[in-house]
Scaffold this active site. Structure first.
Site, PDB file in Angstrom:
ATOM      1  N   HIS A  17       0.829  -1.216   0.000  1.00 59.54           N
ATOM      2  CA  HIS A  17       0.000   0.000   0.000  1.00 59.54           C
ATOM      3  C   HIS A  17       0.864   1.267   0.000  1.00 59.54           C
ATOM      4  CE1 HIS A  17      -3.672   2.340   0.903  1.00 59.54           C
ATOM      5  NE2 HIS A  17      -2.842   3.110   1.584  1.00 59.54           N
ATOM      6  N   GLU A  18       1.815   1.314   0.932  1.00 59.21           N
ATOM      7  CA  GLU A  18       2.642   2.509   1.035  1.00 59.21           C
ATOM      8  C   GLU A  18       3.579   2.654  -0.166  1.00 59.21           C
ATOM      9  OE1 GLU A  18       1.856   4.677   3.119  1.00 59.21           O
ATOM     10  OE2 GLU A  18       0.501   3.369   4.239  1.00 59.21           O
ATOM     11  N   HIS A  21       1.895   4.714  -2.873  1.00 61.32           N
ATOM     12  CA  HIS A  21       2.039   6.162  -2.682  1.00 61.32           C
ATOM     13  C   HIS A  21       3.460   6.619  -3.027  1.00 61.32           C
ATOM     14  CE1 HIS A  21      -1.858   6.356  -0.826  1.00 61.32           C
ATOM     15  NE2 HIS A  21      -1.504   5.653   0.237  1.00 61.32           N
TER      16      HIS A  21
END
Length: 360
Positions: A17-18, A21
Site C-alpha cells: 500500500h505505502e 504512494h
C-alpha cells in the site's frame, strides 16, 4: 509459525500500500522525506538519498512522509517539487495509488494461485460454514466453522454457489421459524434445529457460508479460463467487502459485532495458513482488498479523507484552511486509536486460550 506467517503477510500488504504512494510520488519527481511501516518510535531506521526508511514499534499501518509537513525543512515553500505545489491531478494520483496497489496485488495473487495450483474441482454437495458470530442463531444451534450443511427441512441444497444461495434464501424467508438442518461434522451425520433471528423483516443466523469445495484442483485449460476465474473471485471479494462496510450503516447492530481488529485478523490469517499455501493466498487477497476499500472511505487519516479534502480544494479553487485540516486529522487519529484499542481488547478476550484461562 502460523501466527508469524499471518503477521508477515499483513506487513507485506502494508508495504504494498505505502509503496503505491511512494512510487507515484517519486516517479513524478515529487519530494519524499520518509517511508515508514508502523507508527511510533523507530526500531530500525536507514536514510538513503534524502529519504528515511523506518520500521516502527506499532505495526498497525504505515505512512509516506513529505517535507511539506516538516517545519524544520530547509526546502523553500515555493519549491515546485513539493507535493502541495503540484497540480491537483498529480496529487490525486499519489493519494489513489495506495488503494490501487492493494487491488492490483490482490488480483495478481489470485491469478498466480490459479495459474500454479489450478482451479478447484467440482464442489461437493452442501454448504460449508466458514465462521459463526457469537450469540447468533447459528451459535445457539451449535453450528461451528467446518460444519457442512447438506439439507434444510429435507430440501437438498445442491452444490456450489447455487447451494449457498438456496441456504441463504431459506433462512431469510423463515425468521423465528425452526428449520431442521442436516449437518456433517467430523464425518458424522446428524440433525439439529436452527431458528433464524428476526431482523428487518427477514431471517438471519449470524454465519458466513461458502460452497463446500472438495479441496482438489485441476489444471487451467486456457488463459481465458484463468482470467475469468481470478476475475470472478476478485469481483466477488470486492462485492462482499463493500457490502460488509455498507452494512455498518444499514445494519449496524449486527455488523458491528463482525468488525475485526488486528488481533482477529492475525488469528484468521493463522487459521487460514493451516490450509497451506491456498489459505495464505486467500488471506492475502482478502485483507489486501479490505485495506483498499477501508482506505477509500472518506474518513480522516485515510486516503479517502485526503481525496475528499482535495476535491473540496478543487471546487473552492484554494486549499482547505490548515486549522480545519488539522482538526480533521486529529479527530481521525482519536477515532483510529480508540477503535483500535477497543477491537484489540475485544478480540483478545475472545481468543480460545484467553477464554480458557478466564474460566479457570
Amino acid at each position: 509459525m502460523n501466527i508469524f506467517a499471518a503477521l508477515l503477510m499483513l506487513g507485506l500488504l502494508i508495504v504494498v500500500h505505502e509503496a503505491g504512494h511512494f512510487l507515484a510520488a517519486t516517479l513524478q519527481g515529487i519530494r519524499v522525506s520518509g517511508f515508514s511501516i508502523g507508527f511510533g518510535p523507530a526500531l530500525i531506521k536507514r536514510q538513503r538519498k534524502g529519504v528515511t526508511y523506518a520500521l516502527r514499534a506499532l505495526p498497525l499501518g504505515g505512512f509516506v512522509a513529505f517535507p511539506d509537513n516538516d517545519e524544520d525543512s530547509l526546502i523553500s515553500p515555493n519549491d515546485p517539487d513539493l507535493l502541495r505545489n503540484r497540480p491537483i491531478p498529480q496529487r490525486a494520483l499519489v493519494i489513489a495509488t495506495g488503494v490501487l496497489a492493494n487491488l492490483a496485488f490482490a488480483l495478481v495473487v489470485l491469478l498466480g494461485q490459479a495459474a500454479v495450483a489450478g482451479l478447484p474441482a467440482d464442489p461437493n454437495p452442501g454448504v460449508l460454514v466458514v465462521s459463526v458470530q457469537p450469540g447468533g442463531a447459528a451459535a445457539r444451534a451449535d453450528l461451528q466453522p467446518g460444519d457442512k450443511i447438506l439439507s434444510v427441512n429435507s430440501f437438498a441444497l445442491g452444490t456450489g454457489q447455487p447451494g449457498v444461495e438456496a441456504m441463504v434464501n431459506l433462512v431469510k424467508t423463515a425468521p423465528n421459524e425452526t428449520l431442521v438442518v442436516e449437518r456433517v461434522r467430523h464425518n458424522q451425520l446428524d440433525r439439529i434445529d436452527l431458528k433464524p433471528s428476526y431482523l428487518e423483516g427477514q431471517g438471519r443466523i449470524g454465519a458466513q457460508l461458502q460452497a463446500n469445495l472438495s479441496g482438489k484442483n485441476r489444471p487451467v485449460r486456457d488463459p481465458g479460463e484463468l482470467f475469468y476465474y481470478a476475475g470472478t473471485q476478485f469481483t466477488h471479494l470486492i462485492g462482499q467487502t463493500v457490502s460488509g462496510y455498507a452494512s455498518l450503516i444499514t445494519d449496524f447492530k449486527v455488523a458491528a459485532g463482525q468488525v475485526s481488529g488486528p488481533v482477529k485478523i492475525v488469528e484468521m490469517g493463522a487459521q487460514l495458513s493451516q490450509q497451506g499455501g491456498s489459505g495464505l493466498v486467500l488471506f492475502m487477497a482478502l485483507i489486501s482488498i479490505n485495506l483498499a476499500v477501508l482506505n477509500a472511505l472518506p474518513l480522516p487519516l485515510l486516503d479517502g479523507g485526503q481525496m475528499a479534502l482535495l476535491l473540496i480544494e478543487g471546487i473552492r479553487g484554494r486549499p482547505v484552511p490548515e486549522r480545519l485540516q488539522l482538526a480533521f486529522a486529529q479527530s481521525g487519529l482519536l477515532l483510529f486509536v480508540s477503535l483500535t484499542l477497543v477491537l484489540i481488547i475485544r478480540d483478545t478476550s475472545q481468543l480460545s486460550f484467553v477464554q480458557q484461562f478466564i474460566s479457570r
